[in-house]
Design an enzyme around this catalytic site. Sequence first.
Site, PDB file in Angstrom:
ATOM      1  N   HIS A  52       0.307 -48.752  64.593  1.00 19.28           N
ATOM      2  CA  HIS A  52       1.323 -49.216  65.544  1.00 19.28           C
ATOM      3  C   HIS A  52       1.550 -48.135  66.605  1.00 19.28           C
ATOM      4  O   HIS A  52       1.075 -47.010  66.464  1.00 19.28           O
ATOM      5  CB  HIS A  52       2.640 -49.545  64.812  1.00 19.28           C
TER       6      HIS A  52
HETATM    7  P1  TYD Z   1       6.283 -48.174  58.952  1.00 17.78           P
HETATM    8  O1  TYD Z   1       6.908 -47.359  60.029  1.00 17.78           O
HETATM    9  O2  TYD Z   1       5.546 -49.413  59.353  1.00 17.78           O
HETATM   10  O3  TYD Z   1       5.327 -47.248  58.065  1.00 17.78           O
HETATM   11  P2  TYD Z   1       3.875 -46.645  58.379  1.00 17.78           P
HETATM   12  O4  TYD Z   1       3.674 -46.635  59.848  1.00 17.78           O
HETATM   13  O5  TYD Z   1       3.889 -45.283  57.781  1.00 17.78           O
HETATM   14  O6  TYD Z   1       2.871 -47.501  57.690  1.00 17.78           O
HETATM   15  O7  TYD Z   1       7.422 -48.534  57.887  1.00 17.78           O
HETATM   16  C1  TYD Z   1       7.122 -49.149  56.671  1.00 17.78           C
HETATM   17  C2  TYD Z   1       8.339 -49.951  56.231  1.00 17.78           C
HETATM   18  O8  TYD Z   1       9.452 -49.094  56.016  1.00 17.78           O
HETATM   19  C3  TYD Z   1       8.777 -51.000  57.254  1.00 17.78           C
HETATM   20  O9  TYD Z   1       9.092 -52.187  56.565  1.00 17.78           O
HETATM   21  C4  TYD Z   1      10.029 -50.451  57.855  1.00 17.78           C
HETATM   22  C5  TYD Z   1      10.560 -49.494  56.822  1.00 17.78           C
HETATM   23  N1  TYD Z   1      11.183 -48.307  57.441  1.00 17.78           N
HETATM   24  C6  TYD Z   1      12.564 -48.179  57.465  1.00 17.78           C
HETATM   25  O10 TYD Z   1      13.305 -49.051  56.981  1.00 17.78           O
HETATM   26  N2  TYD Z   1      13.120 -47.070  58.034  1.00 17.78           N
HETATM   27  C7  TYD Z   1      12.359 -46.093  58.589  1.00 17.78           C
HETATM   28  O11 TYD Z   1      12.911 -45.078  59.098  1.00 17.78           O
HETATM   29  C8  TYD Z   1      10.927 -46.232  58.571  1.00 17.78           C
HETATM   30  C9  TYD Z   1      10.033 -45.185  59.178  1.00 17.78           C
HETATM   31  C10 TYD Z   1      10.380 -47.362  57.991  1.00 17.78           C
END
Ligand code: TYD
Length: 141
Positions: A52
Amino acid sequence: MKCNPFIIDTRKAEKNELGSLSVLETSKGLLFAVNRVYYISGAKKNTKRGMHAHKELEQIAFCPFGAIRFLLDDGLSKEEIILNEPNKGLYIGKGIWREMVWEEDNSVLVVAASMLYDENDYIRDYGTFLSMVKSGYWKKE
Ligand code: TYD
């Protein structure tokens, strides 16, 4: 806005038989006011996360244990950076598509972020990201 992305050296405040203590402080490398810290632990080798970009969020990523490979893409060029030292941080500004690959079991990813969590700040579709780059969404002032 800072150029995207680059390695930041943390200050090694202490390194001895008690371990290594690394520091980043505002106006000495921290670059922005931190509103959120999150970390990922317990991930196995070859775990792939990210996929992303962010509209506005700025982050500094740290890997104080293990090794994590970052694939970074500004829509025009790509680069790979491996974080595997506790005294290094990786600044990732807005408008950067990122993928992270765990190079070792249980590598720890710590992130200092400029904003609170906001799903509306995420761009999770690569085609949409490329269209936004093309349309000048993050064009430098
Ligand atoms: P995401 O940022 O998509 O993780 P990565 O990029 O490391 O794969 O986040 C994964 C999940 O966690 C998503 O459902 C949102 C949640 N999340 C939160 O609730 N708070 C946060 O601060 C972060 C970073 C993620």
